[in-house]
Design an enzyme around this catalytic site. Structure first.
Site, PDB file in Angstrom:
ATOM      1  N   ARG A   1       0.782  -1.239   0.000  1.00  0.00           N
ATOM      2  CA  ARG A   1       0.000   0.000   0.000  1.00  0.00           C
ATOM      3  C   ARG A   1       0.814   1.291   0.000  1.00  0.00           C
ATOM      4  O   ARG A   1       0.236   2.378  -0.059  1.00  0.00           O
ATOM      5  CB  ARG A   1      -0.977   0.047   1.185  1.00  0.00           C
ATOM      6  CG  ARG A   1      -2.050  -1.005   1.162  1.00  0.00           C
ATOM      7  CD  ARG A   1      -3.237  -0.623   2.008  1.00  0.00           C
ATOM      8  NE  ARG A   1      -2.865  -0.331   3.382  1.00  0.00           N
ATOM      9  CZ  ARG A   1      -3.701   0.180   4.284  1.00  0.00           C
ATOM     10  NH1 ARG A   1      -4.946   0.478   3.937  1.00  0.00           N
ATOM     11  NH2 ARG A   1      -3.302   0.406   5.520  1.00  0.00           N
ATOM     12  N   ASP A   2       2.129   1.210   0.040  1.00  0.00           N
ATOM     13  CA  ASP A   2       2.937   2.426  -0.054  1.00  0.00           C
ATOM     14  C   ASP A   2       4.198   2.159  -0.871  1.00  0.00           C
ATOM     15  O   ASP A   2       5.302   2.572  -0.503  1.00  0.00           O
ATOM     16  CB  ASP A   2       3.309   2.941   1.341  1.00  0.00           C
ATOM     17  CG  ASP A   2       3.840   4.383   1.305  1.00  0.00           C
ATOM     18  OD1 ASP A   2       3.483   5.120   0.357  1.00  0.00           O
ATOM     19  OD2 ASP A   2       4.594   4.768   2.208  1.00  0.00           O
ATOM     20  N   LEU A   3       4.017   1.469  -1.984  1.00  0.00           N
ATOM     21  CA  LEU A   3       5.150   1.130  -2.839  1.00  0.00           C
ATOM     22  C   LEU A   3       5.606   2.388  -3.579  1.00  0.00           C
ATOM     23  O   LEU A   3       4.832   3.039  -4.267  1.00  0.00           O
ATOM     24  CB  LEU A   3       4.736   0.047  -3.841  1.00  0.00           C
ATOM     25  CG  LEU A   3       5.866  -0.606  -4.626  1.00  0.00           C
ATOM     26  CD1 LEU A   3       6.812  -1.336  -3.683  1.00  0.00           C
ATOM     27  CD2 LEU A   3       5.302  -1.582  -5.651  1.00  0.00           C
TER      28      LEU A   3
END
Length: 228
Positions: A19-21
């Site tokens: 979710r925060d690539l």
């Protein structure tokens, strides 16, 4: 990108979505392997929700539509979109969507189609542009099924089992035309072949060295004659 896919596949198989690539969360190890880190916003799909439903978390420039709208029903294809943004940036030198504020960027993620990479970058192979386009589809169902499938597709491109470039010169019908070459060398050719300016600079340097040597010899001869 293929290495990141393998890392994502490992996480997704365990119901963990990153979710925060983004580039800052990818680490290049000394052995040349890419490591996926910073799971601070990761979500465990099977056991718990780390954020409230409807809450938007992540990094604007790499955030897929379903994350922007705070959808509760997400899966690993969310990370595939973010990786598409990263791969786009690696090739084009900029992210797919830019703007002065998060609202402008969000609106583009939700509504705008990204530019084609093989249009922005002449050397970008068409198969790569096709894959990135698919990774950046608005609907998760239109993206690659999972990170493992995507890794296999990237490996096929790396192995040369698909067409190489989007701007390749067509094969000539007449053998006498076989000497025709692209007017612009591809990236590999440019890296391996010195440019005309480099050759010219090298030639000029050699010429100056020869002239300097002749001048030194002449001056030495005059000095000897003068002393005699």
């Amino acid at each position: 990108a293929a290495q990141v896919c393998y890392a994502l596949s490992h996480a997704h198989e365990r119901d963990c979505v990153h979710r925060d690539l983004k580039p800052a969360n990818l680490y290049l190890a000394e052995d040349g392997l890419v490591k996926l880190g910073d799971l601070g916003l990761a979500r465990d799909l099977s056991n718990s929700r780390l954020t409230a439903e409807g809450q938007t978390v992540g990094t604007w420039k790499y955030m897929p539509p379903e994350q922007i709208t705070g959808e509760a029903d997400i899966d690993g294809r969310l990370d595939i979109y973010a990786l598409g943004c990263i791969l786009f940036e690696m090739i084009a030198g900029r992210v797919p969507f830019e703007g002065p504020d998060f609202a402008t960027i969000f609106d583009q993620h939700l509504e705008s189609a990204p530019a084609r990479l093989d249009v922005l970058v002449a050397d970008c192979p068409k198969p790569v542009a096709d894959v990135v386009d698919k990774m950046l589809e608005k609907r998760p169902d239109d993206r690659p099924e999972n990170a493992g499938v995507l890794a296999e597709e990237l490996e096929r491109i790396l192995s040369g089992n698909v067409a190489a470039t989007s701007n390749a010169v067509p094969a000539p019908d007449d053998p006498s035309d076989s000497a025709i070459e692209p007017t612009t060398p591809n990236l590999t050719q440019r890296l391996q072949t010195p440019s005309d300016s480099m050759v010219a600079r090298t030639t000029n340097t050699h010429t100056l060295a020869i002239v300097a040597a002749v001048v030194v010899v002449v001056i030495a001869a005059i000095a000897l004659l003068w002393r005699d």
